[in-house]
Design a protein around this motif. Structure first.
Motif, PDB file in Angstrom:
ATOM      1  N   SER A 198      -7.356 -11.813   7.150  1.00  0.00           N
ATOM      2  CA  SER A 198      -5.904 -11.915   7.258  1.00  0.00           C
ATOM      3  C   SER A 198      -5.315 -12.768   6.139  1.00  0.00           C
ATOM      4  O   SER A 198      -4.201 -12.506   5.674  1.00  0.00           O
ATOM      5  N   MET A 199      -6.061 -13.780   5.677  1.00  0.00           N
ATOM      6  CA  MET A 199      -5.574 -14.657   4.606  1.00  0.00           C
ATOM      7  C   MET A 199      -5.677 -14.010   3.238  1.00  0.00           C
ATOM      8  O   MET A 199      -5.033 -14.469   2.293  1.00  0.00           O
ATOM      9  N   GLU A 200      -6.493 -12.970   3.084  1.00  0.00           N
ATOM     10  CA  GLU A 200      -6.712 -12.318   1.792  1.00  0.00           C
ATOM     11  C   GLU A 200      -5.549 -11.395   1.446  1.00  0.00           C
ATOM     12  O   GLU A 200      -5.394 -10.318   2.033  1.00  0.00           O
ATOM     13  N   VAL A 201      -4.724 -11.791   0.502  1.00  0.00           N
ATOM     14  CA  VAL A 201      -3.536 -11.002   0.165  1.00  0.00           C
ATOM     15  C   VAL A 201      -3.888  -9.593  -0.310  1.00  0.00           C
ATOM     16  O   VAL A 201      -3.240  -8.622   0.123  1.00  0.00           O
ATOM     17  N   PRO A 202      -4.890  -9.398  -1.189  1.00  0.00           N
ATOM     18  CA  PRO A 202      -5.164  -8.026  -1.646  1.00  0.00           C
ATOM     19  C   PRO A 202      -5.528  -7.062  -0.517  1.00  0.00           C
ATOM     20  O   PRO A 202      -5.339  -5.849  -0.668  1.00  0.00           O
ATOM     21  N   GLU A 203      -6.022  -7.573   0.600  1.00  0.00           N
ATOM     22  CA  GLU A 203      -6.389  -6.715   1.725  1.00  0.00           C
ATOM     23  C   GLU A 203      -5.182  -6.036   2.368  1.00  0.00           C
ATOM     24  O   GLU A 203      -5.346  -5.107   3.153  1.00  0.00           O
ATOM     25  N   HIS A 204      -3.978  -6.494   2.059  1.00  0.00           N
ATOM     26  CA  HIS A 204      -2.787  -6.011   2.754  1.00  0.00           C
ATOM     27  C   HIS A 204      -1.862  -5.194   1.862  1.00  0.00           C
ATOM     28  O   HIS A 204      -0.712  -4.941   2.227  1.00  0.00           O
TER      29      HIS A 204
END
Length: 327
Positions: A251-257
């Motif tokens: 959830s903290m990983e920006v590229p994942e979103h």
């Protein structure tokens, strides 16, 4: 809005009428493989809807000397939630125009820092004619992730809901974050499939990938990288990426979103700082896949966050990019 409602929302207004005078992609990819996959192989569902927060009781807040403020500007300290950190300073004009907005998010390892350190930056954007929202948010010692992202979303929602109070166009704004605040800015920019009215996101030394920071901070002599690793663990509630905390780290990983409706991004790093350009390159590569433009600027040296922003020409490049987004 009634006088009573306005008094509840605004904590400390101050009028002014003076002259204007503060990590490796490939390794992160390997560790990211251990994180749980999103349904259908895509991004994690973008949850944590913004909670409704009743306005708190008014409380005193320090005001600035009029000599330090921009001609005709009013600065209101506004509560967008009950916690003492859920406050923002609004720099605005007392007229009926609808100005584009700039939201500022301070850095500080997610565990320290304050909006007061963004006063000079706030002034600079007020001088350019923007309505400025300088945000405080709950720190990692107050609440674990995603409280910080929720706070920024709440601050933006409050500003948009009461836009007429502050001569603000709620459909024309950008978010600018420094270091850990850059993480929050980019996290907001990739929240769900884009926020209404958000035209762009700027990160100054943004910690786009806490997982990269976690990896780069292991077995290194760089004290800042070690500190950033510890700060990311604290943000995650004190747990590391494996096992039961894997979803929090995802959830903290920006590229994942990354998604097609996200806002364009400008990211600025020093070539040799402890939050290297590889953070933003990860986001650039993911957003490019869905057709969103990301510009990564690299400056020489090791300056991080505010010292980087103060390097000759950097603030001007950022302001030019923002002006191009807020037409």
């Amino acid at each position: 809005m009634s006088a009573l409602a306005l008094a509840t929302l605004v904590l400390a207004p101050s009028a002014a009428h003076a002259s204007p005078d503060a990590p490796g992609a490939s390794a992160a990819g390997a560790a990211r493989a251990a994180l749980p996959a999103s349904p259908g192989g895509g991004s994690t569902p973008k949850a944590d809807p913004t909670p409704s927060t009743p306005p708190p009781s008014p409380s005193p807040s320090p005001t600035e000397s009029p000599d330090d403020l921009v001609m005709g500007t009013i600065v209101d300290t506004v509560a967008y939630g009950r916690h003492s950190r859920q406050r923002m300073d609004v720099w605005h004009q007392a007229d009926d125009l609808r100005r584009p907005g700039v939201f500022l998010i301070h850095g500080g390892w997610w565990s320290s820092g304050d909006k007061k350190y963004m006063t000079e930056v706030s002034r600079s954007y007020a001088e350019l004619g923007y309505t400025v929202f300088n945000i405080n948010y709950r720190l990692s010692g107050d609440a674990a992730w995603p409280a910080q992202r929720i706070d920024v979303l709440d601050a933006i929602a409050t500003a948009r809901r009461h836009s007429a109070l502050w001569s603000f166009d709620p459909n024309n704004y950008v978010v600018v974050g420094f270091s850990a605040g850059g993480h929050l800015a980019t996290a907001v920019g990739t929240y769900k499939n884009g926020l209404p009215g958000l035209k762009g996101v700027v990160g100054i030394s943004p910690v786009v990938s806490p997982l990269t920071a976690y990896i780069d901070g292991d077995k290194t002599l760089d004290a800042n990288k070690r500190k950033l690793r510890a700060a990311a663990i604290r943000l995650a509630g004190g747990c590391e990426p494996a096992g039961r905390c894997a979803r929090i780290w995802q959830s903290m990983e920006v590229p994942e979103h990354a998604s097609r409706g996200d806002a364009p991004v400008l990211s600025v790093h020093s070539a040799n700082e402890f939050v290297p350009p590889s953070h933003s390159v990860q986001l650039r590569d993911r957003l490019r896949q869905v057709g969103v433009k990301v510009t990564v600027l690299t400056e020489p040296g090791v300056n991080h966050s505010s010292p980087l922003y103060r390097m000759p020409g950097v603030a001007e490049k950022v302001q030019e990019w923002i002006a191009g987004r807020l037409l």
